[in-house]
Scaffold this motif. Structure first.
Motif, PDB file in Angstrom:
ATOM      1  N   LEU A 217       0.848  -1.206   0.000  1.00 50.66           N
ATOM      2  CA  LEU A 217       0.000   0.000   0.000  1.00 50.66           C
ATOM      3  C   LEU A 217       0.884   1.256   0.000  1.00 50.66           C
ATOM      4  CD1 LEU A 217      -2.790  -0.949   2.561  1.00 50.66           C
ATOM      5  CD2 LEU A 217      -3.082  -0.564   0.094  1.00 50.66           C
ATOM      6  N   PRO A 218       0.384   2.346  -0.571  1.00 55.09           N
ATOM      7  CA  PRO A 218       1.167   3.580  -0.596  1.00 55.09           C
ATOM      8  C   PRO A 218       1.071   4.333   0.737  1.00 55.09           C
ATOM      9  CG  PRO A 218      -0.908   3.924  -1.727  1.00 55.09           C
ATOM     10  CD  PRO A 218      -0.860   2.463  -1.369  1.00 55.09           C
ATOM     11  N   LEU A 219       2.089   5.116   1.008  1.00 49.58           N
ATOM     12  CA  LEU A 219       2.105   5.975   2.187  1.00 49.58           C
ATOM     13  C   LEU A 219       1.557   7.354   1.822  1.00 49.58           C
ATOM     14  CD1 LEU A 219       5.624   5.131   3.655  1.00 49.58           C
ATOM     15  CD2 LEU A 219       3.396   4.304   4.447  1.00 49.58           C
ATOM     16  N   HIS A 220       0.955   7.989   2.831  1.00 52.69           N
ATOM     17  CA  HIS A 220       0.415   9.329   2.631  1.00 52.69           C
ATOM     18  C   HIS A 220       0.915  10.249   3.746  1.00 52.69           C
ATOM     19  CE1 HIS A 220      -2.347   7.976  -0.498  1.00 52.69           C
ATOM     20  NE2 HIS A 220      -2.625   6.937   0.282  1.00 52.69           N
ATOM     21  N   LEU A 221       1.318  11.457   3.347  1.00 51.18           N
ATOM     22  CA  LEU A 221       1.723  12.455   4.327  1.00 51.18           C
ATOM     23  C   LEU A 221       0.458  13.191   4.777  1.00 51.18           C
ATOM     24  CD1 LEU A 221       4.143  13.838   5.757  1.00 51.18           C
ATOM     25  CD2 LEU A 221       4.166  15.492   3.864  1.00 51.18           C
ATOM     26  N   ALA A 222      -0.038  12.830   5.947  1.00 48.97           N
ATOM     27  CA  ALA A 222      -1.313  13.370   6.426  1.00 48.97           C
ATOM     28  C   ALA A 222      -1.154  14.704   7.150  1.00 48.97           C
ATOM     29  CB  ALA A 222      -1.986  12.357   7.352  1.00 48.97           C
ATOM     30  N   LYS A 223       0.036  15.001   7.606  1.00 46.50           N
ATOM     31  CA  LYS A 223       0.245  16.242   8.355  1.00 46.50           C
ATOM     32  C   LYS A 223       1.640  16.767   8.040  1.00 46.50           C
ATOM     33  CE  LYS A 223       0.607  17.957  13.135  1.00 46.50           C
ATOM     34  NZ  LYS A 223       0.599  17.553  14.574  1.00 46.50           N
ATOM     35  N   SER A 224       1.686  18.068   7.760  1.00 45.50           N
ATOM     36  CA  SER A 224       2.970  18.697   7.455  1.00 45.50           C
ATOM     37  C   SER A 224       2.936  20.133   7.945  1.00 45.50           C
ATOM     38  CB  SER A 224       3.227  18.653   5.947  1.00 45.50           C
ATOM     39  OG  SER A 224       4.442  19.279   5.630  1.00 45.50           O
ATOM     40  N   PRO A 225       4.027  20.643   8.476  1.00 46.21           N
ATOM     41  CA  PRO A 225       4.019  22.019   8.997  1.00 46.21           C
ATOM     42  C   PRO A 225       4.002  23.053   7.880  1.00 46.21           C
ATOM     43  CG  PRO A 225       6.221  21.101   9.124  1.00 46.21           C
ATOM     44  CD  PRO A 225       5.328  19.985   8.674  1.00 46.21           C
ATOM     45  N   LYS A 226       3.593  24.246   8.231  1.00 50.26           N
ATOM     46  CA  LYS A 226       3.604  25.350   7.287  1.00 50.26           C
ATOM     47  C   LYS A 226       4.998  25.977   7.231  1.00 50.26           C
ATOM     48  CE  LYS A 226      -1.271  26.538   8.031  1.00 50.26           C
ATOM     49  NZ  LYS A 226      -2.216  27.609   8.449  1.00 50.26           N
ATOM     50  N   GLU A 227       5.173  26.836   6.246  1.00 50.75           N
ATOM     51  CA  GLU A 227       6.418  27.587   6.086  1.00 50.75           C
ATOM     52  C   GLU A 227       7.630  26.677   5.915  1.00 50.75           C
ATOM     53  OE1 GLU A 227       6.815  30.422   9.240  1.00 50.75           O
ATOM     54  OE2 GLU A 227       4.879  31.363   8.826  1.00 50.75           O
ATOM     55  N   VAL A 228       7.441  25.614   5.147  1.00 53.03           N
ATOM     56  CA  VAL A 228       8.576  24.777   4.755  1.00 53.03           C
ATOM     57  C   VAL A 228       8.608  24.725   3.232  1.00 53.03           C
ATOM     58  CG1 VAL A 228       8.500  23.401   6.853  1.00 53.03           C
ATOM     59  CG2 VAL A 228       7.233  22.625   4.830  1.00 53.03           C
ATOM     60  N   TYR A 229       9.779  24.485   2.700  1.00 55.41           N
ATOM     61  CA  TYR A 229       9.938  24.487   1.249  1.00 55.41           C
ATOM     62  C   TYR A 229       9.422  23.192   0.635  1.00 55.41           C
ATOM     63  CZ  TYR A 229      12.251  24.620  -3.294  1.00 55.41           C
ATOM     64  OH  TYR A 229      12.514  24.588  -4.635  1.00 55.41           O
ATOM     65  N   SER A 230       9.791  22.073   1.216  1.00 60.34           N
ATOM     66  CA  SER A 230       9.327  20.785   0.688  1.00 60.34           C
ATOM     67  C   SER A 230       9.492  19.708   1.746  1.00 60.34           C
ATOM     68  CB  SER A 230      10.085  20.392  -0.579  1.00 60.34           C
ATOM     69  OG  SER A 230      11.443  20.107  -0.287  1.00 60.34           O
ATOM     70  N   VAL A 231       8.690  18.643   1.587  1.00 58.17           N
ATOM     71  CA  VAL A 231       8.785  17.449   2.438  1.00 58.17           C
ATOM     72  C   VAL A 231       8.776  16.239   1.517  1.00 58.17           C
ATOM     73  CG1 VAL A 231       7.733  16.081   4.262  1.00 58.17           C
ATOM     74  CG2 VAL A 231       7.607  18.581   4.368  1.00 58.17           C
ATOM     75  N   ARG A 232       9.764  15.365   1.676  1.00 57.76           N
ATOM     76  CA  ARG A 232       9.873  14.214   0.782  1.00 57.76           C
ATOM     77  C   ARG A 232      10.080  12.928   1.592  1.00 57.76           C
ATOM     78  NH1 ARG A 232      14.409  11.818  -1.490  1.00 57.76           N
ATOM     79  NH2 ARG A 232      15.714  13.516  -0.675  1.00 57.76           N
ATOM     80  N   LEU A 233       9.207  11.943   1.326  1.00 61.55           N
ATOM     81  CA  LEU A 233       9.356  10.636   1.962  1.00 61.55           C
ATOM     82  C   LEU A 233      10.460   9.859   1.248  1.00 61.55           C
ATOM     83  CD1 LEU A 233       5.575   9.647   2.321  1.00 61.55           C
ATOM     84  CD2 LEU A 233       7.066  10.613   4.082  1.00 61.55           C
ATOM     85  N   LEU A 234      11.285   9.153   2.026  1.00 59.88           N
ATOM     86  CA  LEU A 234      12.384   8.407   1.421  1.00 59.88           C
ATOM     87  C   LEU A 234      11.915   7.103   0.798  1.00 59.88           C
ATOM     88  CD1 LEU A 234      15.433   9.013   3.776  1.00 59.88           C
ATOM     89  CD2 LEU A 234      14.662  10.277   1.769  1.00 59.88           C
ATOM     90  N   HIS A 235      10.754   6.596   1.177  1.00 55.36           N
ATOM     91  CA  HIS A 235      10.129   5.527   0.407  1.00 55.36           C
ATOM     92  C   HIS A 235       8.609   5.733   0.448  1.00 55.36           C
ATOM     93  CE1 HIS A 235      10.346   3.657   4.496  1.00 55.36           C
ATOM     94  NE2 HIS A 235       9.130   3.212   4.176  1.00 55.36           N
ATOM     95  N   ASP A 236       7.950   5.264  -0.590  1.00 56.93           N
ATOM     96  CA  ASP A 236       6.540   5.597  -0.814  1.00 56.93           C
ATOM     97  C   ASP A 236       5.575   4.464  -0.471  1.00 56.93           C
ATOM     98  OD1 ASP A 236       7.301   8.115  -1.826  1.00 56.93           O
ATOM     99  OD2 ASP A 236       7.623   7.261  -3.815  1.00 56.93           O
ATOM    100  N   ASN A 237       6.064   3.249  -0.365  1.00 57.90           N
ATOM    101  CA  ASN A 237       5.178   2.105  -0.165  1.00 57.90           C
ATOM    102  C   ASN A 237       5.661   1.258   1.017  1.00 57.90           C
ATOM    103  OD1 ASN A 237       3.490   2.469  -2.617  1.00 57.90           O
ATOM    104  ND2 ASN A 237       5.453   2.102  -3.655  1.00 57.90           N
ATOM    105  N   VAL A 238       4.709   0.525   1.565  1.00 62.35           N
ATOM    106  CA  VAL A 238       5.047  -0.430   2.639  1.00 62.35           C
ATOM    107  C   VAL A 238       4.292  -1.734   2.394  1.00 62.35           C
ATOM    108  CG1 VAL A 238       5.567   1.283   4.419  1.00 62.35           C
ATOM    109  CG2 VAL A 238       3.197   0.503   4.093  1.00 62.35           C
TER     110      VAL A 238
END
Length: 316
Positions: A288-309
């Motif tokens: 199944l794919p991973l989802h970023l459900a929460k991320s802080p404001k005022e950041v340039y980018s957020v990247r998961l190092l792997h997408d599936n589990v």
């Protein structure tokens, strides 16, 4: 003797020319003193034009009249054109055409003509005017800026424009299709600090009788250096079937967050949330794919190092 007669003949010829010129002048003066009816064309200057109307500045309005006056007066008009001032404050409209009536125009012309000039009835009951209806609207400005930031620098917010919209004024036919105004092309390279730049606004194609009420805009931006920080988060399963327990492989995921140095100092793992939704599982697959459900404001980018589990469901 021959020389003597030649001198006499020359004197006679000169006297003849003088009498001829005098008689021609007398005839011309006599003719110019006569009264004539003829046409005269005058340039027109319009005054008190309503704000809702626009006059074509590249075309000088002309008015053809029929006058009764002496030849001297017609000669004067032919040599020195007289401009007539016409008040168009009470201009009339029909089917998009603008005009002044004979009753409106004739008194204005008579006041500007000498007493020895009579204005004969106009050929037309209406004097048509080359006017356009004016539209005034405000449209957004679109910057044409090629911005190249230095490595490890970001634009904290979107570009700021002052003004971010401009007022345009002109004929309805010209402005009805215009939805924005662009700036002239510009370029900034290797930017490492906040910037501000005044640029010219560019009139769009077909912008002939219209005008921009603002000529420039200021483009500015806030630039800051950024870094990146790694966080490791526990993956939270959602919609686990009743009576089962979900085991996730791997159970944690690393992510990379890019932001300003000051922002990264105050961030923690609790500012992020990564989930996997078991309600989306399909028969025959345990990925199944991973989802970023929460991320802080005022950041340039957020990247998961792997997408599936991978996952396994165990009965309780």
């Amino acid at each position: 003797m021959r020389s003597f007669f030649r001198q006499i003949n020359k004197r006679k010829f000169k006297m003849f020319l003088v009498f001829l010129a005098a008689s021609s002048l007398a005839w011309t003066i006599s003719q110019l003193s006569e009264t004539y009816e003829a046409r005269a064309v005058f340039p027109v200057q319009m005054q008190h034009l309503p704000d809702s109307l626009l006059l074509d500045a590249e075309v000088t309005p002309m008015l053809s009249t029929k006058l009764r006056s002496s030849g001297f007066q017609f000669l004067r008009y032919a040599l020195w054109s007289k401009t007539l001032v016409v008040d168009v404050q009470k201009v009339k409209e029909v089917d998009g055409n603008f005009y002044l009536t004979d009753e409106q125009l004739k008194p204005q012309l008579e006041r500007q003509l000498p007493n020895n000039v009579s204005l004969l009835p106009l050929d037309q009951r209406r004097y048509m005017l080359n006017l356009d209806k004016v539209m005034v609207k405000r449209v957004p400005v679109k910057p044409r800026l090629e911005l190249q930031l230095a490595p490890n620098y970001i634009l904290r917010e979107k570009l700021s424009l002052r003004p971010d919209s401009v007022t345009i004024k002109g004929p309805v036919a010209e402005l009805s299709g215009i939805q924005s105004i662009e700036t002239e092309p510009s370029k900034l390279e290797n930017v490492t600090a906040n910037f501000s730049k005044n640029v010219q606004l560019v009139a769009p194609e077909g912008f002939v009788k219209s005008e921009l009420l603002e000529a420039t805009t200021e483009i500015s931006g806030i630039v800051e250096s950024f870094s990146e920080k790694e966080f490791e988060l526990r993956i939270i399963p959602l919609e686990v079937p009743e009576g089962y327990r979900a085991r996730i492989f791997p159970s944690t995921v690393k992510l990379i967050c890019k932001a300003s140095m000051d922002r990264l100092k105050v961030l923690s793992s609790g500012d992020f949330k990564v989930v996997v939704n078991l309600g989306a599982m399909q028969a025959g697959s345990n990925i199944l794919p991973l989802h970023l459900a929460k991320s802080p404001k005022e950041v340039y980018s957020v990247r998961l190092l792997h997408d599936n589990v991978e996952f396994v469901l165990e009965k309780l």
